[in-house]
Write a protein that holds these residues in place. Structure first.
Motif, PDB file in Angstrom:
ATOM      1  N   TYR A  33       0.845  -1.191   0.000  1.00 51.47           N
ATOM      2  CA  TYR A  33       0.000   0.000   0.000  1.00 51.47           C
ATOM      3  C   TYR A  33       0.879   1.239   0.000  1.00 51.47           C
ATOM      4  N   MET A  93      -3.901  -1.242   6.524  1.00 52.11           N
ATOM      5  CA  MET A  93      -3.166  -1.929   7.585  1.00 52.11           C
ATOM      6  C   MET A  93      -3.978  -3.085   8.153  1.00 52.11           C
ATOM      7  N   ILE A  96       3.120  -1.062   4.369  1.00 47.80           N
ATOM      8  CA  ILE A  96       2.864   0.343   4.076  1.00 47.80           C
ATOM      9  C   ILE A  96       4.144   1.054   3.647  1.00 47.80           C
ATOM     10  N   VAL A 122       1.953   4.298  11.696  1.00 46.69           N
ATOM     11  CA  VAL A 122       2.652   3.164  11.081  1.00 46.69           C
ATOM     12  C   VAL A 122       3.952   2.899  11.826  1.00 46.69           C
ATOM     13  N   ALA A 143       5.940  -2.243  10.388  1.00 50.77           N
ATOM     14  CA  ALA A 143       4.782  -2.361   9.499  1.00 50.77           C
ATOM     15  C   ALA A 143       5.048  -1.808   8.103  1.00 50.77           C
ATOM     16  N   GLY A 169       3.033  -6.785   6.666  1.00 47.02           N
ATOM     17  CA  GLY A 169       1.580  -6.646   6.665  1.00 47.02           C
ATOM     18  C   GLY A 169       0.941  -7.181   7.933  1.00 47.02           C
ATOM     19  N   ALA A 196       1.457  -4.607  10.495  1.00 47.85           N
ATOM     20  CA  ALA A 196       0.562  -3.474  10.255  1.00 47.85           C
ATOM     21  C   ALA A 196      -0.834  -3.773  10.776  1.00 47.85           C
ATOM     22  N   ARG A 197      -1.316  -4.958  10.517  1.00 48.85           N
ATOM     23  CA  ARG A 197      -2.658  -5.324  10.999  1.00 48.85           C
ATOM     24  C   ARG A 197      -2.712  -5.327  12.522  1.00 48.85           C
ATOM     25  N   ALA A 200      -2.779  -1.707  13.787  1.00 53.94           N
ATOM     26  CA  ALA A 200      -4.052  -1.025  13.521  1.00 53.94           C
ATOM     27  C   ALA A 200      -5.158  -1.536  14.429  1.00 53.94           C
TER      28      ALA A 200
END
Length: 317
Positions: free
Chosen positions: A220, A237, A243, A255, A259, A287, A290-291, A294
């Motif tokens: 992304y 995320m 990201i 972020v 991530a 990723g 990131a998840r 978030a």
């Protein structure tokens, strides 16, 4: 409570109306900006009811949530009485930023709710009481496959918003990895940038369809120079995407290093985009981080709890 709120920002409103209240959304005959009614591309619950603007005076509204300056006048005209309210400031200040004074800065009867700490820091809110309620997002699920070695970008009106959205940077990024752009008024973007072969545009997909398509992209890209904090970034995320973002406004807080890559240096961002596009395993690992980040910070329960706390102060018991 019965909460009157305009359908201005589809993604934010989607999260807001998932609370435990009744939500009244103004409707005008033309379904224009002041009366869009219910959304048709976002999953809104049955507790959201569109009400013709000329019938709002007959509703027992407890509180109004404003998002634009002229809504204060519309609420008085349409409700015919004073109702407690709060003003959500979605946007970063414009103009001479260090000196930008909020429209409510000279009032102390309507609290300003900033959606990021960056907003709270940079707006001159004067004597208005302020709160920060960070975004909350309905979890779309861990959808990421990353099967396409392409970068996904979500932006509305990229041609009009140009430098603000970082649209001018996209040809440079596209030379590193092909780009797919999702959002409103993106159809003509590849031709405008001369990127017909390196970019594909997906015009205003329903939210679930956009998430499913975005999840197929390897990485992304968040090229915005000046925005409060794009909900699309948080959604990416949560989907599980790595990201690459400009280190501007609130993105540096949202972020974490594991991530993805956040920087003001274009060469650093280009290297990161190239690495993620070429290394699926690295992209998957970032990723997942990131998840996790978030879900911890921008989960829906925290968002709605924060709002219930403020609403309880505005309309006691």
């Amino acid at each position: 409570m019965k909460i009157m709120v305009w359908h201005v920002h589809g993604s934010w409103t989607t999260s807001f109306v998932h609370g435990r209240h009744d939500y009244l959304v103004p409707l005008t005959p033309d379904r224009g900006p002041d009366g869009r009614g219910r959304a048709d591309t976002y999953p809104w619950p049955g507790s959201v009811r569109e009400v013709p603007y000329d019938r709002l005076a007959g509703e027992d509204v407890d509180v109004v949530v404003y998002q634009r300056p002229h809504e204060l006048r519309l609420a008085r005209e349409w409700l015919g009485r004073d109702v407690p309210g709060a003003y959500v400031e979605h946007n970063t200040p414009a103009g001479d930023v260090p000196k930008t004074r909020h429209v409510l800065a000279d009032r102390d009867d309507i609290p300003i709710v900033h959606v990021t700490h960056f907003n709270d820091l940079f707006w001159d809110s004067g004597r208005a009481p302020t709160h920060v309620i960070e975004h909350g997002v309905v979890d779309p699920g861990h959808l990421y496959t990353g099967e396409l070695a392409r970068a996904g970008v979500v932006v509305n009106e990229p041609i009009r918003r140009w430098r603000v959205a970082g649209t001018d940077l996209l040809p440079t990024f596209a030379a590193t990895a092909p780009l797919d752009v999702f959002g409103m008024k993106v159809t003509n973007l590849p031709a405008k940038l001369g990127l017909a072969g390196e970019m594909e545009a997906f015009e205003d997909l329903p939210q679930a369809a956009m998430h499913a398509e975005l999840a197929r992209r390897r990485v992304y890209l968040h090229p915005y120079r000046w925005t409060s904090l794009g909900l699309s970034l948080i959604e990416a995320m949560m989907i599980g995407m790595p990201i690459v973002a400009l280190a501007t406004t609130e993105a540096v807080e949202a972020v974490p290093p594991e991530a993805g890559v956040v920087s003001t240096k274009l060469p650093t961002l280009l290297r990161a985009l190239r690495r993620f596009a070429a290394a699926p395993e690295l992209a998957v690992q970032a990723g997942k981080a990131a998840r996790s980040a978030a879900l911890a910070r921008y989960n829906l329960d925290r968002f709605l709890t924060d709002w219930d706390r403020l609403l309880g102060e505005l309309v006691p018991g």
